[in-house]
Design a protein around this motif. Structure first.
Motif, short mmCIF file in Angstrom:
data_model
loop_
_atom_site.label_atom_id
_atom_site.label_comp_id
_atom_site.label_asym_id
_atom_site.label_seq_id
_atom_site.Cartn_x
_atom_site.Cartn_y
_atom_site.Cartn_z
N ALA A 175 0.82 -1.21 0.00
CA ALA A 175 0.00 0.00 0.00
C ALA A 175 0.85 1.26 0.00
CB ALA A 175 -0.93 0.00 1.21
N GLY A 176 2.17 1.09 0.16
CA GLY A 176 3.06 2.25 0.16
C GLY A 176 3.21 2.89 1.52
N ASN A 177 2.89 2.15 2.58
CA ASN A 177 3.06 2.69 3.93
C ASN A 177 3.89 1.73 4.78
OD1 ASN A 177 1.24 0.68 5.07
ND2 ASN A 177 -0.45 1.90 4.25
N ALA A 178 4.14 2.12 6.03
CA ALA A 178 5.04 1.37 6.90
C ALA A 178 4.46 0.04 7.36
CB ALA A 178 5.40 2.21 8.12
N ALA A 179 3.18 -0.20 7.08
CA ALA A 179 2.57 -1.48 7.45
C ALA A 179 2.84 -2.56 6.40
CB ALA A 179 1.07 -1.31 7.65
N ARG A 237 13.49 7.24 7.32
CA ARG A 237 13.03 7.16 5.93
C ARG A 237 11.76 6.33 5.80
NH1 ARG A 237 18.72 6.39 2.48
NH2 ARG A 237 19.69 8.30 3.26
N ALA A 238 11.63 5.35 6.69
CA ALA A 238 10.44 4.49 6.66
C ALA A 238 9.28 5.10 7.44
CB ALA A 238 10.78 3.12 7.23
N GLY A 239 9.53 6.25 8.10
CA GLY A 239 8.49 6.87 8.91
C GLY A 239 8.24 6.13 10.21
N LEU A 240 9.31 5.51 10.73
CA LEU A 240 9.20 4.70 11.95
C LEU A 240 10.24 5.13 12.97
CD1 LEU A 240 8.87 1.29 10.08
CD2 LEU A 240 7.04 2.37 11.43
N GLY A 241 10.12 4.59 14.19
CA GLY A 241 11.08 4.89 15.23
C GLY A 241 11.49 3.64 15.98
#
Length: 324
Positions: A175-179, A237-241
């Protein structure tokens, strides 16, 4: 909007039969099992048999990954081997593995970034899949570092071992998101100014064979700083921590480096895969080995968020964030 992701389809590893305990070094070096454990966390390592080559180890790991994925060699579009200890100057170890697997199509090549080689190869495979150049890529890390040791140097020869690990990536929709499952981000770096703290003092163009040389304290300092930084960069870059990470699967060089890096990242050791005690430092093979072992143990489950990070001679370092 749907995007292509490079997802993990299978994983496998191979370790040579010969197991070398720390105590074996006591007969030839001024060292002890306690000295080695306290400075590295290493208890044993595997050494390749006489006549056993890097491509031999790589082929065994590759077949294990194919079996795990339920795939045949003909299903693979590309094969990348990360190694600093190839059988020959050329052809590549990858083409040797390709032939032994019976893979008659596609393409194969080596990547050399020393201990960071698997991370660089993983990022390369991801780029090929996202670009549509390949649908399935086998990424292998394989080394026979026992062939380049100076057996009189107690500071280095006790640290390294031989082995191979393999990962199969396959294109899938996300889907183009971090999931999403698959590789979410990568961060690669190098700085040739630090060549002299970790290198082999020989090579083809110098017409010498050479042995591994290392300034341990300097490598330690750079490793802790740069590994934590590259992991944070890839997560950003992945929008994660760090709180999103299920497992850090680090380059298995030294337990003190692994612990210090995890501390800098704010991740507890209960979320770090550690295999260095049994394998030693297997350079480019260490991350895929650790991934395969962790998968076999049942530590890693589908959907887990994983950060891999490594640093090696060059200096070259980097990280990959992927969801299993």
């Amino acid at each position: 909007m749907s995007v292509l992701r490079a997802r993990v389809r299978g994983v496998g590893h191979y370790l040579p039969e010969r197991v070398v305990e720390n105590a074996e070094f006591e007969a030839t070096l001024d060292t002890t099992d306690e000295w080695i454990r306290s400075r590295s966390g290493i208890e044993r390592r595997h050494f390749a048999a006489d006549g056993q080559t890097t491509s031999d180890l790589a082929t065994r790991a590759a077949q294990a990954a194919l079996d795990d994925a339920g795939m045949a060699a003909g299903d693979i579009d590309a094969l990348i081997v990360a190694t600093s200890t190839p059988d020959l100057t050329f052809p590549s170890a990858a083409t040797m593995v390709q032939a032994r697997l019976g893979m008659t199509g596609g393409f194969a090549f080596d990547i050399q970034a020393v201990c960071a080689g698997f991370v660089f190869a993983l990022a390369t495979a991801n780029a090929m899949i996202v670009a549509g150049q390949a649908k399935s890529v086998m990424v292998i890390g394989a080394e026979t570092f026992s062939r380049i040791m100076d057996w009189t140097d107690r500071a280095t020869c006790v640290l390294f071992g031989d082995g191979a690990g393999a990962l199969i990536l396959e294109a899938g929709d996300g889907a183009g998101n971090a999931a999403d499952r698959g590789i979410l981000a990568a961060d690669l770096n190098s700085d040739g100014r630090h060549r002299d703290i970790l290198y082999v003092d020989g090579g083809v163009s110098t017409q010498t064979v050479g042995h591994l040389r290392m300034e341990g304290r300097e490598v330690f300092r750079h490793a802790v700083e740069k590994l934590a930084a590259t992991a944070h960069s890839a997560l950003d870059r992945a929008g994660l921590g760090p709180d999103d990470v299920d497992w850090i699967v680090p380059h298995q060089a030294n337990l003190r480096i692994i612990k210090a890096t995890a501390q800098r990242m704010g991740v507890g050791m209960d979320r770090v895969v550690v295999t260095v005690a049994d394998h030693g430092n297997t350079s480019a093979a260490s991350i895929p080995l650790a991934l395969s072992v962790a998968h076999a143990r049942g530590q890693i489950a589908e959907g887990d968020l994983i950060v891999t990070e490594a640093i090696g001679g060059g200096l070259a370092w980097g990280s990959v964030v992927l969801r299993w």
